[in-house]
Design an enzyme around this catalytic site. Sequence first.
Site, PDB file in Angstrom:
ATOM      1  N   ASN A   1       0.779  -1.210  -0.044  1.00 15.14           N
ATOM      2  CA  ASN A   1      -0.136  -0.004  -0.065  1.00 15.14           C
ATOM      3  C   ASN A   1       0.928   1.144   0.019  1.00 15.14           C
ATOM      4  O   ASN A   1       1.531   1.498   0.942  1.00 15.14           O
ATOM      5  CB  ASN A   1      -0.928   0.022   1.150  1.00 15.14           C
TER       6      ASN A   1
ATOM      7  N   LYS B   1      -0.028   4.477  -0.189  1.00 14.16           N
ATOM      8  CA  LYS B   1      -0.558   5.446  -0.021  1.00 14.16           C
ATOM      9  C   LYS B   1      -0.431   6.510  -0.936  1.00 14.16           C
ATOM     10  O   LYS B   1      -0.459   6.449  -1.982  1.00 14.16           O
ATOM     11  CB  LYS B   1      -0.128   5.499   1.703  1.00 14.16           C
TER      12      LYS B   1
ATOM     13  N   HIS C   1      -9.631   1.083   4.519  1.00 14.48           N
ATOM     14  CA  HIS C   1      -8.429   1.323   5.225  1.00 14.48           C
ATOM     15  C   HIS C   1      -8.876   2.434   6.311  1.00 14.48           C
ATOM     16  O   HIS C   1      -9.587   3.297   6.033  1.00 14.48           O
ATOM     17  CB  HIS C   1      -7.337   1.939   4.348  1.00 14.48           C
TER      18      HIS C   1
ATOM     19  N   GLU D   1      -7.125   4.667   7.426  1.00 16.13           N
ATOM     20  CA  GLU D   1      -6.872   6.194   7.126  1.00 16.13           C
ATOM     21  C   GLU D   1      -8.161   6.819   6.597  1.00 16.13           C
ATOM     22  O   GLU D   1      -8.230   7.888   6.679  1.00 16.13           O
ATOM     23  CB  GLU D   1      -5.494   6.307   6.400  1.00 16.13           C
TER      24      GLU D   1
ATOM     25  N   GLU E   1      -5.755  -4.826  10.703  1.00 14.36           N
ATOM     26  CA  GLU E   1      -4.894  -3.528  10.721  1.00 14.36           C
ATOM     27  C   GLU E   1      -5.266  -2.923  12.084  1.00 14.36           C
ATOM     28  O   GLU E   1      -6.067  -1.995  11.896  1.00 14.36           O
ATOM     29  CB  GLU E   1      -4.849  -2.801   9.541  1.00 14.36           C
TER      30      GLU E   1
ATOM     31  N   GLY F   1       1.782   2.773  10.905  1.00 16.99           N
ATOM     32  CA  GLY F   1       3.007   3.706  10.913  1.00 16.99           C
ATOM     33  C   GLY F   1       3.629   4.254  12.027  1.00 16.99           C
ATOM     34  O   GLY F   1       4.227   5.009  12.158  1.00 16.99           O
TER      35      GLY F   1
ATOM     36  N   SER G   1       2.988  -1.664  10.569  1.00 21.77           N
ATOM     37  CA  SER G   1       4.582  -1.758  10.860  1.00 21.77           C
ATOM     38  C   SER G   1       5.296  -2.907  10.688  1.00 21.77           C
ATOM     39  O   SER G   1       5.997  -3.409  11.436  1.00 21.77           O
ATOM     40  CB  SER G   1       4.738  -1.077  12.357  1.00 21.77           C
TER      41      SER G   1
END
Length: 264
Positions: free
Chosen positions: A8, A10, A94, A96, A172, A178, A218
């Site tokens: 991904n 991003k 996701h 985010e 996730e 991150g 991560s």
Amino acid sequence: MKKLIVANWKMNPATYAEAERLAAAVLKTSKKLKNVETVLCPPFVWLADLSRKHENEIAFGGQDVFWEEKGAYTGGISPKMLKSSGVRYAIIGHSERRRHLEETDAMVHKKVHAALKNGLRAILCVGESLKEHTRGETKQVLRRQLNKGLAGVRALFIAHRALLRNLTVAYEPIWAIGTGMPETPFSANKAAKTIRQELKKLLPDKIAKEIRVLYGGSVTSRNIFGFLVMPEISGALVGGASIDAKEFGKIIAIANLLSYDRLS
Ligand code: PGA
């Protein structure tokens, strides 16, 4: 079964030239690895071009997909558009997007549905926040997100069971994304087990068993081994480490070694 490693990217990299270089560098490694399935998810602006160029060498995915087929949906990209650009996968829900764009479980549900119906492989992201994690609510959150995200999917696809096999779920934990603080492989495996149990309630048994559950948060070349040897984890969704070609190359090389195809 082959391990599935999804990159991904991003909102990276900043230019097309860099995106091309990154894809080319990953391809150099991935071409030699026959036992792992690698999927690249660049931003939409680079996706169509990269996927047309390399669709026979590696699989591509969108970082999102819209639920309608066409029409007045400014900024939307439909499942059919992705498919006609040679894109096979779409990441959906996701955290985010849930956080910054206020995507709800109901929107996620429509996207999963539209993707599967059009023969795209949907990667449904689920996971708890730090607050939910510390309160011990992980199971409830996963159950809620899966139940809402996959509501009605069983009934609608009873005639087209094959399409349901196109579903992948990524666990996730939001606090691990991150942050450089991954979940432990043991706890990630426990969460993956909860996901599988829930899938068994939502989908025909045989199909639920085949659905791949990934871990994301991560992931690096130093910790991927620990996740991939867990019995319930079939691969990984990799963010930060996927935009470093050397690091990502190591990750897919380890996944390649651990794929059952090779061991059997
Ligand atoms: P990360 O991101 O690997 O940078 O933690 C994972 C993801 O958001 O899918």
